[in-house]
Scaffold this active site. Structure first.
Site, PDB file in Angstrom:
ATOM      1  N   GLU A   5      72.145  23.123  21.754  1.00 24.61           N
ATOM      2  CA  GLU A   5      70.718  22.604  21.221  1.00 24.61           C
ATOM      3  C   GLU A   5      70.814  21.132  21.105  1.00 24.61           C
ATOM      4  OE1 GLU A   5      68.100  23.912  20.941  1.00 24.61           O
ATOM      5  OE2 GLU A   5      68.913  26.122  20.954  1.00 24.61           O
ATOM      6  N   THR A  16      67.228  16.898  27.698  1.00 25.90           N
ATOM      7  CA  THR A  16      67.997  17.227  28.957  1.00 25.90           C
ATOM      8  C   THR A  16      67.552  18.460  29.365  1.00 25.90           C
ATOM      9  OG1 THR A  16      69.850  15.776  27.923  1.00 25.90           O
ATOM     10  CG2 THR A  16      70.314  17.443  29.709  1.00 25.90           C
ATOM     11  N   LEU A  32      74.832  11.798  30.377  1.00 20.58           N
ATOM     12  CA  LEU A  32      73.714  12.752  29.720  1.00 20.58           C
ATOM     13  C   LEU A  32      72.793  11.781  28.939  1.00 20.58           C
ATOM     14  CD1 LEU A  32      74.921  15.814  27.625  1.00 20.58           C
ATOM     15  CD2 LEU A  32      73.108  15.549  29.486  1.00 20.58           C
ATOM     16  N   TYR A  89      71.164   8.925  26.054  1.00 20.05           N
ATOM     17  CA  TYR A  89      71.010   9.056  24.438  1.00 20.05           C
ATOM     18  C   TYR A  89      72.107   9.236  23.895  1.00 20.05           C
ATOM     19  CZ  TYR A  89      66.211  10.086  26.395  1.00 20.05           C
ATOM     20  OH  TYR A  89      65.111   9.849  27.021  1.00 20.05           O
ATOM     21  N   TYR A  92      64.385  21.248  13.689  1.00 17.83           N
ATOM     22  CA  TYR A  92      64.679  22.137  14.677  1.00 17.83           C
ATOM     23  C   TYR A  92      65.677  22.615  15.035  1.00 17.83           C
ATOM     24  CZ  TYR A  92      65.291  23.260  19.209  1.00 17.83           C
ATOM     25  OH  TYR A  92      65.708  24.140  20.477  1.00 17.83           O
ATOM     26  N   ASP A  95      59.975  22.882  18.993  1.00 16.42           N
ATOM     27  CA  ASP A  95      60.191  21.726  19.935  1.00 16.42           C
ATOM     28  C   ASP A  95      59.128  21.357  20.569  1.00 16.42           C
ATOM     29  OD1 ASP A  95      60.172  23.803  21.584  1.00 16.42           O
ATOM     30  OD2 ASP A  95      61.920  23.238  22.629  1.00 16.42           O
ATOM     31  N   THR A 133      64.243   5.157  27.684  1.00 19.02           N
ATOM     32  CA  THR A 133      62.915   5.471  27.133  1.00 19.02           C
ATOM     33  C   THR A 133      61.891   4.495  26.799  1.00 19.02           C
ATOM     34  OG1 THR A 133      63.973   7.260  26.021  1.00 19.02           O
ATOM     35  CG2 THR A 133      61.786   7.300  25.161  1.00 19.02           C
TER      36      THR A 133
END
Ligand code: SF4
Length: 354
Positions: free
Chosen positions: A37, A43, A80, A82, A120, A138, A305
């Site tokens: 998760e 991603t 990846l 973040y 979440y 989500d 972002t």
């Protein structure tokens, strides 16, 4: 007209026919579910899959992950993006290992109390690992519910969280909450997709509020993201002997904890145009006198972002040891390879050690 009682069985039927076979769907291990998760937030499945396998292989249990150094975790996470996700992952693993003896809490409330685990993720683990009747919410679920039910609340607002959570909670069945949650997320990921929902072959076409009114592309409503900030980085790539100078990035800025080269940040207007201008900067002059200075012709652009980074790389060669600031060190090719780095730096480094 949308039929809430018939929704779960029909969705689950769709999922059994069309759902993808993904490795984390074959486990009840809360650690693996949590790992998947966290990796899959922001991603795509195809991009996240090799990382999931790499983490499971290198750190088979939460205690193994907790015992790793931050550098090892960031290195495995490299690419990846973040990176705060990786640091939070590591911190939560340490809490589970130390405070909970390596055993995840077995219910939503207990999971939510864990630092670094939000609603979440807590719902996903509680339902997939322990079969608890809680709804996951989500981006996929927001989209599916907004379209099916014609909900126009801006999903970027706190009000939407409560409203969608209330609706979502009424739809989760008691008997198969885990399959239902997988199904609704999968439905959003492959059928009711953001740009091209496949309404023609959708089992809910007749009752879908968005489809019936041609508003698939207006729902969900989401207010615009904040402005993107442009940043201009001039990297100073110092070479001496078989080493290159690198440093760890500080807290409070992007790429915290990753390694890059010494850096001079400029506004666009003041960008550095010539070697003399570069060597005139106090931070560069303090390094000593290089035997050569050259600017890489290519500018590298990296989009995050809320930031757009334009990076230029200056190569400075020294035949006497440069005077490096305390936080900067020389690394050989093998050492630099093992450091966690932003993709931009990793890419450029490959041209340094050829
Ligand atoms: S009909 Fe289209 S918009 Fe509505 S739920 Fe199905 S795929 Fe989504």
């Amino acid at each position: 007209m949308f039929n809430p009682t018939a929704f779960a069985p029909r969705l689950i039927e769709w999922y059994r026919r069309h759902g993808r076979d993904l490795p984390w769907r074959h486990t009840r291990d809360p650690y693996r579910i949590w790992l998947s998760e966290v990796i899959l937030q922001q991603t795509r499945v195809r991009q996240g899959m090799p990382y999931y396998h790499a983490f499971v292989e290198k750190f088979p249990t939460v205690s193994d992950l907790a015992a790793a150094s931050e550098q090892e975790v960031l290195r495995l996470w490299q690419g990846l993006g973040y990176y705060s996700r990786a640091r939070n992952l590591h911190e939560t693993a340490r809490i589970v290992a130390q405070t909970y003896n390596g055993v995840f809490p077995d219910n939503y409330a207990g999971l939510l109390a864990l630092k670094g685990v939000g609603p979440y993720t807590a719902a996903a683990i509680a339902s997939f690992a322990f079969g608890e009747q809680v709804a996951v919410l989500d981006g996929n679920v927001y989209r599916v519910l907004a379209r099916l039910l014609g909900i126009e609340t801006d999903i970027a607002t706190p009000k939407a969280k409560t409203e969608f959570a209330r609706v979502a909670a009424t739809l989760v069945p008691a008997d198969e909450p885990d399959t239902y949650n997988q199904a609704i997320m999968e439905f959003g990921a492959i059928q009711c997709t953001p740009v091209a929902p496949d309404c023609l072959l959708c089992p809910f076409q007749a009752e879908c509020a968005a489809c019936n009114t041609g508003r698939q592309h207006e729902l969900p409503v989401k207010s615009k993201k904040g402005l993107v900030k442009n940043r201009f980085f001039h990297y100073i790539v110092v070479r001496f002997g078989d080493g290159v100078a690198m440093k760890q990035r500080p807290a409070g800025d992007i790429w915290q904890g990753l390694y890059d080269f010494p850096l001079v940040e400029q506004t666009a207007q003041e960008s550095i145009a010539s070697p003399d201008e570069l060597l005139g900067l106090p931070a560069v002059a303090a390094l000593g006198t290089p035997t050569s200075v050259s600017l890489e012709p290519e500018a590298y652009t990296h989009i995050l972002t809320h930031q757009r980074i334009e990076a230029r790389f200056w190569r400075l060669e020294y035949n006497m040891p440069p005077v490096l600031p305390p936080a900067v060190q020389l690394y050989t090719a093998a050492q630099a390879h093992d450091l966690p780095k932003p993709v931009l730096i990793d890419k450029f480094l490959k041209t340094v050690f050829v």
